[in-house]
Write a protein that holds these residues in place. Structure first.
Motif, PDB file in Angstrom:
ATOM      1  N   GLN A   2       0.822  -1.210   0.000  1.00  0.00           N
ATOM      2  CA  GLN A   2       0.000   0.000   0.000  1.00  0.00           C
ATOM      3  C   GLN A   2       0.864   1.272   0.000  1.00  0.00           C
ATOM      4  O   GLN A   2       0.414   2.328  -0.429  1.00  0.00           O
ATOM      5  CB  GLN A   2      -0.944   0.022   1.211  1.00  0.00           C
ATOM      6  CG  GLN A   2      -1.923  -1.138   1.260  1.00  0.00           C
ATOM      7  CD  GLN A   2      -2.792  -1.239   0.011  1.00  0.00           C
ATOM      8  OE1 GLN A   2      -3.275  -0.224  -0.500  1.00  0.00           O
ATOM      9  NE2 GLN A   2      -2.955  -2.447  -0.490  1.00  0.00           N
ATOM     10  N   HIS A   3       2.099   1.146   0.457  1.00  0.00           N
ATOM     11  CA  HIS A   3       3.001   2.302   0.517  1.00  0.00           C
ATOM     12  C   HIS A   3       3.745   2.540  -0.804  1.00  0.00           C
ATOM     13  O   HIS A   3       4.457   3.520  -0.938  1.00  0.00           O
ATOM     14  CB  HIS A   3       4.017   2.138   1.663  1.00  0.00           C
ATOM     15  CG  HIS A   3       3.363   2.056   3.018  1.00  0.00           C
ATOM     16  ND1 HIS A   3       2.742   3.127   3.595  1.00  0.00           N
ATOM     17  CD2 HIS A   3       3.217   1.014   3.879  1.00  0.00           C
ATOM     18  CE1 HIS A   3       2.260   2.757   4.766  1.00  0.00           C
ATOM     19  NE2 HIS A   3       2.539   1.489   4.961  1.00  0.00           N
ATOM     20  N   LEU A   4       3.562   1.619  -1.758  1.00  0.00           N
ATOM     21  CA  LEU A   4       4.231   1.752  -3.065  1.00  0.00           C
ATOM     22  C   LEU A   4       3.292   2.406  -4.079  1.00  0.00           C
ATOM     23  O   LEU A   4       2.067   2.427  -3.894  1.00  0.00           O
ATOM     24  CB  LEU A   4       4.658   0.367  -3.583  1.00  0.00           C
ATOM     25  CG  LEU A   4       5.659  -0.406  -2.728  1.00  0.00           C
ATOM     26  CD1 LEU A   4       5.889  -1.781  -3.323  1.00  0.00           C
ATOM     27  CD2 LEU A   4       6.972   0.342  -2.609  1.00  0.00           C
ATOM     28  N   SER A   5       3.873   2.842  -5.168  1.00  0.00           N
ATOM     29  CA  SER A   5       3.054   3.417  -6.248  1.00  0.00           C
ATOM     30  C   SER A   5       2.268   2.301  -6.926  1.00  0.00           C
ATOM     31  O   SER A   5       2.604   1.121  -6.811  1.00  0.00           O
ATOM     32  CB  SER A   5       3.958   4.117  -7.271  1.00  0.00           C
ATOM     33  OG  SER A   5       4.742   3.148  -7.952  1.00  0.00           O
ATOM     34  N   GLN A  30       1.834  -3.143  -9.203  1.00  0.00           N
ATOM     35  CA  GLN A  30       1.499  -3.988 -10.346  1.00  0.00           C
ATOM     36  C   GLN A  30       2.694  -4.862 -10.733  1.00  0.00           C
ATOM     37  O   GLN A  30       2.527  -6.056 -11.007  1.00  0.00           O
ATOM     38  CB  GLN A  30       1.062  -3.112 -11.526  1.00  0.00           C
ATOM     39  CG  GLN A  30       0.526  -3.897 -12.692  1.00  0.00           C
ATOM     40  CD  GLN A  30       0.081  -2.983 -13.835  1.00  0.00           C
ATOM     41  OE1 GLN A  30       0.456  -1.815 -13.895  1.00  0.00           O
ATOM     42  NE2 GLN A  30      -0.712  -3.540 -14.727  1.00  0.00           N
ATOM     43  N   LEU A  31       3.880  -4.300 -10.735  1.00  0.00           N
ATOM     44  CA  LEU A  31       5.083  -5.067 -11.070  1.00  0.00           C
ATOM     45  C   LEU A  31       5.302  -6.227 -10.080  1.00  0.00           C
ATOM     46  O   LEU A  31       5.566  -7.365 -10.471  1.00  0.00           O
ATOM     47  CB  LEU A  31       6.325  -4.157 -11.059  1.00  0.00           C
ATOM     48  CG  LEU A  31       6.480  -3.182 -12.222  1.00  0.00           C
ATOM     49  CD1 LEU A  31       7.628  -2.213 -11.955  1.00  0.00           C
ATOM     50  CD2 LEU A  31       6.710  -3.932 -13.506  1.00  0.00           C
ATOM     51  N   ILE A  32       5.171  -5.952  -8.808  1.00  0.00           N
ATOM     52  CA  ILE A  32       5.384  -6.986  -7.779  1.00  0.00           C
ATOM     53  C   ILE A  32       4.326  -8.082  -7.877  1.00  0.00           C
ATOM     54  O   ILE A  32       4.631  -9.270  -7.794  1.00  0.00           O
ATOM     55  CB  ILE A  32       5.419  -6.337  -6.373  1.00  0.00           C
ATOM     56  CG1 ILE A  32       6.716  -5.531  -6.252  1.00  0.00           C
ATOM     57  CG2 ILE A  32       5.328  -7.390  -5.278  1.00  0.00           C
ATOM     58  CD1 ILE A  32       6.856  -4.742  -4.995  1.00  0.00           C
TER      59      ILE A  32
END
Length: 158
Positions: A131-134, A139-141
């Motif tokens: 949640q802390h990522l863009s 999506q990449l992860i």
């Protein structure tokens, strides 16, 4: 050649479910008084777990099946106790084996439950961290670790 197993015969004068006659009760009491101490001592030395129960049952069985032409009452009583003790120890061993097997199964099940709880906690922590990522990094992860795509496949998609 092995002899066939013979079932112990019961005295025909006492049928199942019928009460003892006064003479039979007196005989049972006399034999009980005479042989109880020896029978209990024998059962305890054989390591029988509930000697009183086994001896009482053996005493009754010996009384019902006793035939003086085949030997003494004492030898019949002790042989019944001996074989009942063997049967009892075999049943106890089967019960111990079953309980050990059930215990092992429960340990495996407990380990699986703990593992599943650990995975659930880990997933919750990962989702919180995501949640802390863009949006693009999330999506990449997800494509890499949830979908199992290679970096080349992800590059083609994006």
């Amino acid at each position: 050649m092995k002899k066939p197993h013979r079932k112990r015969k019961q005295n025909q004068s006492v049928e199942a479910g019928q009460p003892f006659t006064p003479e039979q009760e007196l005989l049972f009491k006399q034999l009980n008084d005479e042989h109880l101490g020896l029978a209990l001592c024998f059962a305890r030395r054989r390591g029988i777990s509930d000697p009183e129960f086994v001896v009482n049952g053996a005493m009754l069985e010996a009384l019902l099946s006793f035939d003086p032409s085949k030997g003494s009452f004492e030898s019949l009583l002790l042989s019944i106790i001996f074989f009942d003790g063997i049967d009892s120890s075999r049943k106890e061993q089967r019960t111990r084996n079953l309980l050990t097997s059930l215990y092992d199964d429960l340990k495996i099940a407990d380990q699986a439950i703990v593992h599943n709880l650990w995975l659930a906690d880990l997933r919750a922590e990962l989702n919180e961290a995501l949640q802390h990522l863009s949006i693009k990094d999330q999506q990449l992860i997800r494509l890499k670790y949830e979908k199992g795509l290679s970096l080349k496949e992800i590059a083609e998609l994006l």
